[in-house]
Design an enzyme around this catalytic site. Structure first.
Site, PDB file in Angstrom:
ATOM      1  N   GLY A  87       0.840  -1.241   0.070  1.00 45.35           N
ATOM      2  CA  GLY A  87      -0.033   0.039   0.071  1.00 45.35           C
ATOM      3  C   GLY A  87       0.806   1.330   0.010  1.00 45.35           C
ATOM      4  CG  ASP A 303       1.264  -0.717  10.606  1.00 47.60           C
ATOM      5  OD1 ASP A 303       0.233  -0.723  10.239  1.00 47.60           O
ATOM      6  OD2 ASP A 303       2.341  -0.122  10.030  1.00 47.60           O
TER       7      ASP A 303
HETATM    8  C1  S3P Z   1       2.614   3.534   6.427  1.00 45.93           C
HETATM    9  C2  S3P Z   1       1.394   4.087   7.089  1.00 45.93           C
HETATM   10  C3  S3P Z   1       0.436   3.480   7.521  1.00 45.93           C
HETATM   11  C4  S3P Z   1       0.842   2.051   8.274  1.00 45.93           C
HETATM   12  C5  S3P Z   1       1.539   1.389   6.956  1.00 45.93           C
HETATM   13  C6  S3P Z   1       2.837   2.128   6.642  1.00 45.93           C
HETATM   14  C7  S3P Z   1       3.476   4.705   5.701  1.00 45.93           C
HETATM   15  O1  S3P Z   1      -0.527   3.455   6.810  1.00 45.93           O
HETATM   16  O2  S3P Z   1      -0.199   1.154   8.411  1.00 45.93           O
HETATM   17  O3  S3P Z   1       1.838   0.082   7.385  1.00 45.93           O
HETATM   18  O4  S3P Z   1       4.902   3.953   5.533  1.00 45.93           O
HETATM   19  O5  S3P Z   1       3.264   5.626   5.502  1.00 45.93           O
HETATM   20  P1  S3P Z   1      -1.838   4.702   6.635  1.00 45.93           P
HETATM   21  O6  S3P Z   1      -1.148   5.550   6.282  1.00 45.93           O
HETATM   22  O7  S3P Z   1      -2.835   4.075   5.638  1.00 45.93           O
HETATM   23  O8  S3P Z   1      -2.310   4.753   8.107  1.00 45.93           O
END
Ligand code: S3P
Length: 413
Positions: A87, A303
């Site tokens: 993601g 997380d």
């Molecule tokens: C992350 C932000 C978080 C986290 C993901 C890593 C990042 O997600 O849960 O594992 O590296 O910016 P969200 O931005 O959707 O909260």
């Protein structure tokens, strides 16, 4: 993967590099002038997706041991980018590619293709970005467009959304102001400022102007989200020391939880490395109390919630976790998969739309955990099983490669 019970667990652990910081070091240096070396980089599957995408877009990247050498592209080229399970790769690239004004098509695996992308696309369109999602999901198409700075209030406290906007703003006319409802992790702001970006962060507000970046070497601290499994094992069964862990205050919600649960821990050898605070974290076996956690603390421990839920299952009393609906859109629906994991091991968990109620039992029986292809469920399940009466097994354990490739070797050591 079979996990036997550990009645006493102790050790000194070298935890792999921070996932968020490794992604950023690769993505940002990939558009910077000059050459950078990223040391103690995490070479999990997620960060390798960022490496592959930046190579496709024209950056020159070599991986050697736990070092990544990055020579930034002077002008990206159009590309198809496979973001795998990551993601962070997809969402940050949406903003980065929009800001650099090239065509890109972003795809991901089944899990990533079920995660919402309009939360990034919609605010980027306010800057003028030309982005098309597939009914809100991947594949995502980004086309060149002229961007204009404006003020954007994000709907969720998400570092991925915030970072995408900041990256797009690097290529936008005028000034962009990004405001978020609660402060999410700020690694983007710290690293871009070190790379010469015209950026000012003040609480939940970040102001950015068009900038070009110069490459910076990054020494990546150990990931507190990965250390969390060994910290939890210390609290449940013995004593653990995790060295060189990033303790950026936007990431240390688990320490607040430790304070409330009565966990005996210490931060040793505190220092600052490449603009990020770092410490060795020692945790000792403790009698755990139940906790109540609400929305305000969520961004700083999001997380870690599956492994925090494991601690709650071993605590004395009823824990209530609310305001955590973001868990529903992670690599799995982590409210459902965490509850299923604990229930399978003999825990007493009630699923709520925005969290859980966990009635602590001090000890879990053991059994079989289905990872549901989610790395954090597999590792939290391993912690729960190692501390259980009978142990058991994890189905689909190989997904730990996403963020912690040597997790089981380290656990065995
Ligand atoms: C992350 C932000 C978080 C986290 C993901 C890593 C990042 O997600 O849960 O594992 O590296 O910016 P969200 O931005 O959707 O909260």
């Amino acid at each position: 993967m079979k996990i036997r019970p550990r009645f006493s667990f102790s050790g000194d652990f070298k935890i792999p590099g921070d996932k968020s910081i490794t992604h950023r070091a690769v993505l940002f240096n990939g558009i910077a002038a000059g050459e950078a070396v990223v040391t103690n980089a995490l070479l999990g599957a997620d960060c390798l997706s960022s490496v592959a995408c930046m190579r496709a877009l024209g950056a020159q990247i070599e991986v050697e041991g736990d070092k990544i050498h990055v020579r930034g592209a002077q002008g990206l080229r159009a590309a198809d980018c496979d973001c795998g399970n990551s993601g962070t790769t997809m969402r940050l690239l949406m903003g980065l590619v929009a800001g650099q004004g090239v065509d890109a098509r972003l795809t991901g695996d089944d899990s990533l293709s079920r995660r919402p992308m309009e939360r990034v696309a919609a605010p980027l369109r306010l800057l003028g970005a030309d982005i098309e999602t597939t009914e809100g999901y991947a594949p995502v198409a980004v086309r060149p467009a002229r961007l204009c700075g404006c003020t954007v209030d994000t709907q969720v406290a998400s570092a991925q959304v915030k970072s995408a906007l900041i990256l797009a703003a690097l290529g936008a006319d005028g000034e962009t102001v990004v405001r978020e409802p609660l402060l999410s992790r700020d690694h983007t702001e710290r690293m871009l400022a070190a790379m010469g970006a015209d950026l000012h962060a003040d609480g939940c507000t970040v102001t950015v102007r068009r900038s070009s970046l110069r490459a910076v070497d990054v020494a990546v601290p150990a990931d507190i989200s990965s250390a969390a499994y060994f910290m939890a094992l210390g609290a449940l069964c013995g004593e653990t020391l995790c060295r060189g862990v990033g303790i950026n205050p936007t990431r240390t919600g688990i320490l607040t939880v430790f304070d409330q649960m009565g966990v005996d821990y210490a931060l040793e050898n505190m220092r600052t490395v490449c603009g990020e605070p770092v410490a060795d974290i020692r945790v000792r076996k403790s009698a755990l109390r139940a906790v109540r956690l609400g929305r305000a603390v969520m961004p700083s421990l999001i997380d870690e919630l599956p492994v925090i839920a494991v601690l709650c299952a071993y605590a004395d009393g009823e824990s209530v976790i609310s305001g955590a609906e973001e868990l529903r859109v992670k690599e799995s629906d982590r409210i459902r998969t965490t509850a299923a994991m604990l229930t399978a091991l003999g825990g007493d968990v009630e699923e709520r739309p925005d969290g859980f109620i966990i009635r602590g039992k001090k000890k879990l029986r053991g059994g079989t955990v289905d990872s549901c292809a989610d790395h954090r469920i597999a590792m939290s399940g391993a912690v729960a099983l190692a501390a259980s009466e009978q142990g058991g097994e994890i189905l689909g354990a190989e997904c730990v490669d996403i963020s912690f490739p040597n997790f089981f070797t380290l656990l065995d050591s």
